[in-house]
Design an enzyme around this catalytic site. Sequence first.
Site, PDB file in Angstrom:
ATOM      1  N   SER A  92     116.827  55.026 -25.189  1.00 39.83           N
ATOM      2  CA  SER A  92     115.869  54.801 -26.275  1.00 39.83           C
ATOM      3  C   SER A  92     114.541  55.386 -25.821  1.00 39.83           C
ATOM      4  O   SER A  92     113.741  54.715 -25.184  1.00 39.83           O
ATOM      5  CB  SER A  92     115.726  53.303 -26.563  1.00 39.83           C
ATOM      6  OG  SER A  92     116.974  52.743 -26.885  1.00 39.83           O
ATOM      7  N   LYS A 168     115.774  54.545 -33.980  1.00 40.47           N
ATOM      8  CA  LYS A 168     116.068  53.435 -33.050  1.00 40.47           C
ATOM      9  C   LYS A 168     114.827  52.554 -32.855  1.00 40.47           C
ATOM     10  O   LYS A 168     114.900  51.324 -32.909  1.00 40.47           O
ATOM     11  CB  LYS A 168     116.531  54.024 -31.717  1.00 40.47           C
ATOM     12  CG  LYS A 168     116.701  53.044 -30.585  1.00 40.47           C
ATOM     13  CD  LYS A 168     117.892  52.145 -30.785  1.00 40.47           C
ATOM     14  CE  LYS A 168     117.936  51.067 -29.713  1.00 40.47           C
ATOM     15  NZ  LYS A 168     118.980  50.087 -29.972  1.00 40.47           N
ATOM     16  N   LYS A 237     109.336  47.659 -24.990  1.00 41.16           N
ATOM     17  CA  LYS A 237     109.196  49.122 -24.927  1.00 41.16           C
ATOM     18  C   LYS A 237     109.527  49.753 -26.283  1.00 41.16           C
ATOM     19  O   LYS A 237     108.805  50.620 -26.771  1.00 41.16           O
ATOM     20  CB  LYS A 237     110.134  49.685 -23.853  1.00 41.16           C
ATOM     21  CG  LYS A 237     110.153  51.199 -23.799  1.00 41.16           C
ATOM     22  CD  LYS A 237     111.455  51.744 -23.230  1.00 41.16           C
ATOM     23  CE  LYS A 237     112.622  51.424 -24.123  1.00 41.16           C
ATOM     24  NZ  LYS A 237     113.861  52.094 -23.780  1.00 41.16           N
TER      25      LYS A 237
HETATM   26  P1  NAD Z   1     119.000  49.499 -16.996  1.00 37.06           P
HETATM   27  O1  NAD Z   1     117.626  49.266 -16.491  1.00 37.06           O
HETATM   28  O2  NAD Z   1     120.043  48.455 -16.832  1.00 37.06           O
HETATM   29  O3  NAD Z   1     119.605  50.858 -16.349  1.00 37.06           O
HETATM   30  C1  NAD Z   1     118.853  52.004 -16.125  1.00 37.06           C
HETATM   31  C2  NAD Z   1     119.502  52.750 -14.963  1.00 37.06           C
HETATM   32  O4  NAD Z   1     118.781  53.960 -14.745  1.00 37.06           O
HETATM   33  C3  NAD Z   1     119.470  51.975 -13.644  1.00 37.06           C
HETATM   34  O5  NAD Z   1     120.764  51.921 -13.078  1.00 37.06           O
HETATM   35  C4  NAD Z   1     118.513  52.786 -12.783  1.00 37.06           C
HETATM   36  O6  NAD Z   1     118.841  52.750 -11.390  1.00 37.06           O
HETATM   37  C5  NAD Z   1     118.692  54.179 -13.353  1.00 37.06           C
HETATM   38  N1  NAD Z   1     117.585  55.064 -13.080  1.00 37.06           N
HETATM   39  C6  NAD Z   1     116.263  54.817 -13.211  1.00 37.06           C
HETATM   40  N2  NAD Z   1     115.551  55.893 -12.842  1.00 37.06           N
HETATM   41  C7  NAD Z   1     116.443  56.850 -12.461  1.00 37.06           C
HETATM   42  C8  NAD Z   1     116.318  58.169 -11.978  1.00 37.06           C
HETATM   43  N3  NAD Z   1     115.129  58.749 -11.837  1.00 37.06           N
HETATM   44  N4  NAD Z   1     117.456  58.860 -11.689  1.00 37.06           N
HETATM   45  C9  NAD Z   1     118.673  58.291 -11.852  1.00 37.06           C
HETATM   46  N5  NAD Z   1     118.839  57.029 -12.314  1.00 37.06           N
HETATM   47  C10 NAD Z   1     117.741  56.321 -12.611  1.00 37.06           C
HETATM   48  O7  NAD Z   1     118.814  49.869 -18.559  1.00 37.06           O
HETATM   49  P2  NAD Z   1     119.905  49.758 -19.720  1.00 37.06           P
HETATM   50  O8  NAD Z   1     119.949  48.381 -20.257  1.00 37.06           O
HETATM   51  O9  NAD Z   1     121.159  50.431 -19.267  1.00 37.06           O
HETATM   52  O10 NAD Z   1     119.189  50.656 -20.838  1.00 37.06           O
HETATM   53  C11 NAD Z   1     119.167  52.066 -20.757  1.00 37.06           C
HETATM   54  C12 NAD Z   1     118.579  52.582 -22.068  1.00 37.06           C
HETATM   55  O11 NAD Z   1     119.385  52.128 -23.173  1.00 37.06           O
HETATM   56  C13 NAD Z   1     117.154  52.079 -22.352  1.00 37.06           C
HETATM   57  O12 NAD Z   1     116.406  53.114 -22.940  1.00 37.06           O
HETATM   58  C14 NAD Z   1     117.388  50.927 -23.316  1.00 37.06           C
HETATM   59  O13 NAD Z   1     116.252  50.693 -24.136  1.00 37.06           O
HETATM   60  C15 NAD Z   1     118.589  51.416 -24.110  1.00 37.06           C
HETATM   61  N6  NAD Z   1     119.434  50.377 -24.716  1.00 37.06           N
HETATM   62  C16 NAD Z   1     119.779  49.256 -24.007  1.00 37.06           C
HETATM   63  C17 NAD Z   1     120.595  48.296 -24.623  1.00 37.06           C
HETATM   64  C18 NAD Z   1     121.013  47.030 -23.897  1.00 37.06           C
HETATM   65  O14 NAD Z   1     121.599  46.141 -24.549  1.00 37.06           O
HETATM   66  N7  NAD Z   1     120.751  46.905 -22.606  1.00 37.06           N
HETATM   67  C19 NAD Z   1     121.068  48.497 -25.923  1.00 37.06           C
HETATM   68  C20 NAD Z   1     120.729  49.679 -26.597  1.00 37.06           C
HETATM   69  C21 NAD Z   1     119.898  50.616 -25.980  1.00 37.06           C
END
Ligand code: NAD
Length: 290
Positions: A92, A168, A237
């Site tokens: 997102s 989104k 966010k």
């Molecule tokens: P999260 O924080 O659980 O996972 C993010 C991952 O990215 C982590 O494993 C982290 O180590 C990795 N990361 C961070 N910086 C990095 C880098 N420079 N290189 C490689 N890896 C890196 O987040 P999430 O819940 O998986 O969400 C991810 C995206 O999806 C966000 O934008 C969020 O808004 C969106 N989203 C989340 C949900 C939900 O239910 N959690 C639902 C829809 C959308």
Amino acid sequence: MRIAFIGLGAMGRPMATHLLAQGFDLRVNDANAGLADTFGDAWASSPDEAARGAAVAVTMLPNGHIVRDVILGSGGVADALGSGGIVVDTSSSDAGGTVALGEELKARGISLIDAPVSGGVPLAAEGKLTLMVGGTDEAAFTAAQPVLEALSAKLMRVGGLGAGHAAKAINNAIAAAIFAVTSEGVDMGARFGLDPAALLEVINASSGRSGISEGLFPSQVLSRKFALGFGLPLMAKDVALADKLRDELGLKLPMIEATHRQMQAALAALGQQADFTDYFRFNEQTASAG
Ligand code: NAD
């Protein structure tokens, strides 16, 4: 067709696991090297190693700044993909940032598609997410389509580049506003002496009902579980991104502006580990604070 998948957090891990189970030739990477064992042979030691030889690179990272860094930074995905490559950002991210990134990638012969998701962790694991897809490069969409379809039960093409990210952010800002105002109403009713369950039954049989009053309130709020699994930082966010878009468009939208302020205040009070539904508790704490 080789696929690189970068970002294996709450969402990325089940999405990548599902793609592997579907037989996709995947190379994965995350900043958390502790995940290497989980992915075995599919693990790559850096984003560019994952992207070398790949036709498509999928990102599922916390925000658009990190996506930009992983794609264009040193040792980034763009160098490894090269001309003809396709980046699909399922994070997102910020719509304006996506448009800018798309232009920079286009100059290098790389196509960008924004494809943020809704549905949360359980639907990610089943490949039944909803995808809102932006971008008008038909050849890139056709090439990426098998991956997008493997991840989703519903795929909507919503417009040009950045349109998915805008849709989104707007959806989540609306959801946050509805959650906030439903919290206010249910808490006010309880203070008047109404049974919250009875009040919710009235709302759900009347015009105040929503997916949130019908779904999240019984399961997370009345039960006082507050464990939806969607973090308050991520919701804050998303609302900030919607408010940024409003600002970029030069609009005055008091409900979105107020929801942004409220989510930031809740985040400051409850901290980075809070669940989005903990907002109800923040509302309880602040309603009578003077
Ligand atoms: P999260 O924080 O659980 O996972 C993010 C991952 O990215 C982590 O494993 C982290 O180590 C990795 N990361 C961070 N910086 C990095 C880098 N420079 N290189 C490689 N890896 C890196 O987040 P999430 O819940 O998986 O969400 C991810 C995206 O999806 C966000 O934008 C969020 O808004 C969106 N989203 C989340 C949900 C939900 O239910 N959690 C639902 C829809 C959308």
